[in-house]
Design a protein around this motif. Structure first.
Motif, PDB file in Angstrom:
ATOM      1  N   THR A  61       5.846   6.173  -3.835  1.00 10.00           N
ATOM      2  CA  THR A  61       5.122   6.382  -5.094  1.00 10.00           C
ATOM      3  C   THR A  61       5.840   5.694  -6.255  1.00 10.00           C
ATOM      4  O   THR A  61       5.213   5.003  -7.083  1.00 10.00           O
ATOM      5  N   LEU A  62       7.159   5.859  -6.313  1.00 12.76           N
ATOM      6  CA  LEU A  62       7.932   5.220  -7.377  1.00 12.76           C
ATOM      7  C   LEU A  62       7.946   3.698  -7.224  1.00 12.76           C
ATOM      8  O   LEU A  62       7.822   2.961  -8.212  1.00 12.76           O
ATOM      9  N   LEU A  63       8.098   3.202  -5.980  1.00 14.50           N
ATOM     10  CA  LEU A  63       8.115   1.746  -5.754  1.00 14.50           C
ATOM     11  C   LEU A  63       6.777   1.104  -6.092  1.00 14.50           C
ATOM     12  O   LEU A  63       6.726   0.043  -6.719  1.00 14.50           O
ATOM     13  N   PHE A  64       5.670   1.758  -5.677  1.00 21.35           N
ATOM     14  CA  PHE A  64       4.349   1.199  -5.974  1.00 21.35           C
ATOM     15  C   PHE A  64       4.097   1.175  -7.478  1.00 21.35           C
ATOM     16  O   PHE A  64       3.536   0.208  -8.014  1.00 21.35           O
ATOM     17  N   ALA A  65       4.502   2.248  -8.153  1.00 21.11           N
ATOM     18  CA  ALA A  65       4.307   2.294  -9.603  1.00 21.11           C
ATOM     19  C   ALA A  65       5.096   1.178 -10.294  1.00 21.11           C
ATOM     20  O   ALA A  65       4.626   0.577 -11.274  1.00 21.11           O
ATOM     21  N   TRP A  66       6.294   0.901  -9.775  1.00 23.90           N
ATOM     22  CA  TRP A  66       7.110  -0.155 -10.363  1.00 23.90           C
ATOM     23  C   TRP A  66       6.569  -1.545 -10.021  1.00 23.90           C
ATOM     24  O   TRP A  66       6.451  -2.397 -10.891  1.00 23.90           O
ATOM     25  N   ARG A  67       6.216  -1.751  -8.755  1.00 24.65           N
ATOM     26  CA  ARG A  67       5.771  -3.090  -8.326  1.00 24.65           C
ATOM     27  C   ARG A  67       4.434  -3.468  -8.954  1.00 24.65           C
ATOM     28  O   ARG A  67       4.227  -4.625  -9.365  1.00 24.65           O
ATOM     29  N   TYR A  68       3.514  -2.524  -9.056  1.00 17.69           N
ATOM     30  CA  TYR A  68       2.182  -2.849  -9.563  1.00 17.69           C
ATOM     31  C   TYR A  68       1.991  -2.398 -11.006  1.00 17.69           C
ATOM     32  O   TYR A  68       0.872  -2.084 -11.423  1.00 17.69           O
ATOM     33  N   HIS A  70       1.721  -2.903 -15.037  1.00 14.24           N
ATOM     34  CA  HIS A  70       0.880  -3.849 -15.775  1.00 14.24           C
ATOM     35  C   HIS A  70       1.618  -5.141 -16.134  1.00 14.24           C
ATOM     36  O   HIS A  70       1.027  -6.225 -16.155  1.00 14.24           O
ATOM     37  N   SER A  71       2.913  -5.064 -16.390  1.00 15.12           N
ATOM     38  CA  SER A  71       3.669  -6.240 -16.842  1.00 15.12           C
ATOM     39  C   SER A  71       4.156  -7.136 -15.702  1.00 15.12           C
ATOM     40  O   SER A  71       4.684  -8.210 -15.957  1.00 15.12           O
ATOM     41  N   ASN A  72       3.988  -6.698 -14.431  1.00 10.78           N
ATOM     42  CA  ASN A  72       4.456  -7.515 -13.305  1.00 10.78           C
ATOM     43  C   ASN A  72       3.344  -8.471 -12.864  1.00 10.78           C
ATOM     44  O   ASN A  72       2.457  -8.114 -12.088  1.00 10.78           O
ATOM     45  N   LEU A  73       3.424  -9.693 -13.311  1.00 10.53           N
ATOM     46  CA  LEU A  73       2.405 -10.692 -12.998  1.00 10.53           C
ATOM     47  C   LEU A  73       2.605 -11.302 -11.620  1.00 10.53           C
ATOM     48  O   LEU A  73       1.748 -12.053 -11.135  1.00 10.53           O
ATOM     49  N   MET A  74       3.737 -11.012 -10.963  1.00 16.71           N
ATOM     50  CA  MET A  74       4.029 -11.566  -9.647  1.00 16.71           C
ATOM     51  C   MET A  74       3.421 -10.724  -8.516  1.00 16.71           C
ATOM     52  O   MET A  74       3.385 -11.163  -7.369  1.00 16.71           O
ATOM     53  N   ALA A  75       2.960  -9.534  -8.828  1.00 13.79           N
ATOM     54  CA  ALA A  75       2.381  -8.680  -7.788  1.00 13.79           C
ATOM     55  C   ALA A  75       1.058  -9.251  -7.315  1.00 13.79           C
ATOM     56  O   ALA A  75       0.278  -9.800  -8.094  1.00 13.79           O
TER      57      ALA A  75
END
Length: 305
Positions: A61-68, A70-75
């Motif tokens: 849950t924490l990893l998905f929230a971090w990876r996806y 709004h500011s991560n354009l590489m996801a």
């Protein structure tokens, strides 16, 4: 640069943590007997198995929230994605395996930790009869011929067979440090087997709400050496000349009362426990074990007529 201002609570939070965690202690997690130790092991084993699912879910849950975020354009952006067989297998297989192991564990411990299962031969077991009253506990020692109110004692490393009943509404007998609880019901003879491996004084109580005096329905369980137990028995025998019998003195004791002090009876009717149970079974108003005999006589007289 302006410093961020945080609420004062964050400054004192480290000091509050010990207070917040001070209530996490539990008698079940500090057992003093064989049954209690096995129950602790069961709780920790089941807790650990469930964490196999809980911890990965929290981490993902924490990893998905971090990876996806709004500011991560590489996801990777996949708006049409809807299913994955690999994910389905992991999501369903692991919980099913855990439930399978929990089922086996539950089946085994339901039999090995059965409160009715004796811990030793009858000759090596001390019998204590416990009766819940409003709002106090009566303990009868049939072999020693004594009884106590709100106090029980037995030797260390000695298996104890508690026969449990109620002289009033349903209650529940439990010494948390030693293990299992068992329900006390009027007209029924229930039982639980316990043993203590360390001397000390352990709190016992009713764990089933039974009215106004429920909060004070507690007792002390004294676990002593064999020598000290015999000395305690002698103390009860010599404390007074009070006799507890059914129905007279028992009916007086059974009257509702709160915050009852410890009381000793140096003499007890041998059939007291049975008479208490039979008084509910036959509804004879105090005749107890003799009700059946009276009924047979009455039926014989009617048949003769």
């Amino acid at each position: 640069m302006r410093k961020k201002k945080y609420p004062r609570i964050f400054n004192i939070l480290p000091l509050l943590l010990p207070l917040l965690l001070s209530g996490c202690g539990s008698a079940l997690m500090a057992p003093k007997g064989e049954v209690g130790s096995e129950l602790k092991s069961l709780i920790l084993t089941a807790f650990g198995l469930m964490l196999i699912v809980v911890i990965p879910v929290i981490v993902m849950t924490l990893l998905f929230a971090w990876r996806y975020r709004h500011s991560n354009l590489m996801a990777k952006y996949a708006p049409d994605w809807s299913h994955s067989n690999k994910i389905e297998v992991v999501v369903w297989l692991i919980p099913c395996v855990i439930i399978f192991f929990l089922a086996i564990l539950t089946w085994q411990t339901s039999h090995s930790l059965d409160p009715h299962k004796p811990l030793a031969d009858k000759e090596d077991t001390l019998e204590i009869q416990a009766v819940s009253l409003d709002w106090k506990w009566l303990f009868i020692y049939p072999e020693q011929g004594i009884a106590t109110v709100n106090e029980v004692a037995f030797p260390v490393d000695t298996p104890v067979h508690f026969r449990v009943s109620s002289g009033s509404v349903m209650n529940s007998f439990m010494i948390p440090t030693l293990g299992s609880q068992i329900y006390a019901m009027a007209g029924m003879d229930n039982d639980v087997h316990l043993i203590a491996d360390k001397t000390g004084t352990y709190p016992g109580r009713s764990t089933n709400f039974s009215g106004a005096g429920f909060a004070e329905m507690t007792f002390d369980a004294h676990v002593t050496s064999e020598q000290d137990f015999q000395a305690w028995v002698d103390k009860v025998r010599n404390a007074n000349d009070d006799t507890l019998s059914f129905p007279d003195s028992y009916r007086q004791l059974a009257e509702p009362s709160e915050d009852v002090p410890v009381k000793y009876y140096s003499n007890v009717s041998p059939s007291l426990y049975k008479d208490i149970i039979d008084s509910f079974r036959y509804g004879d108003g105090g005749q107890g074990a003799h009700a059946e005999e009276h009924d047979e006589v009455a039926m014989s007289a009617e048949a003769a007529e």
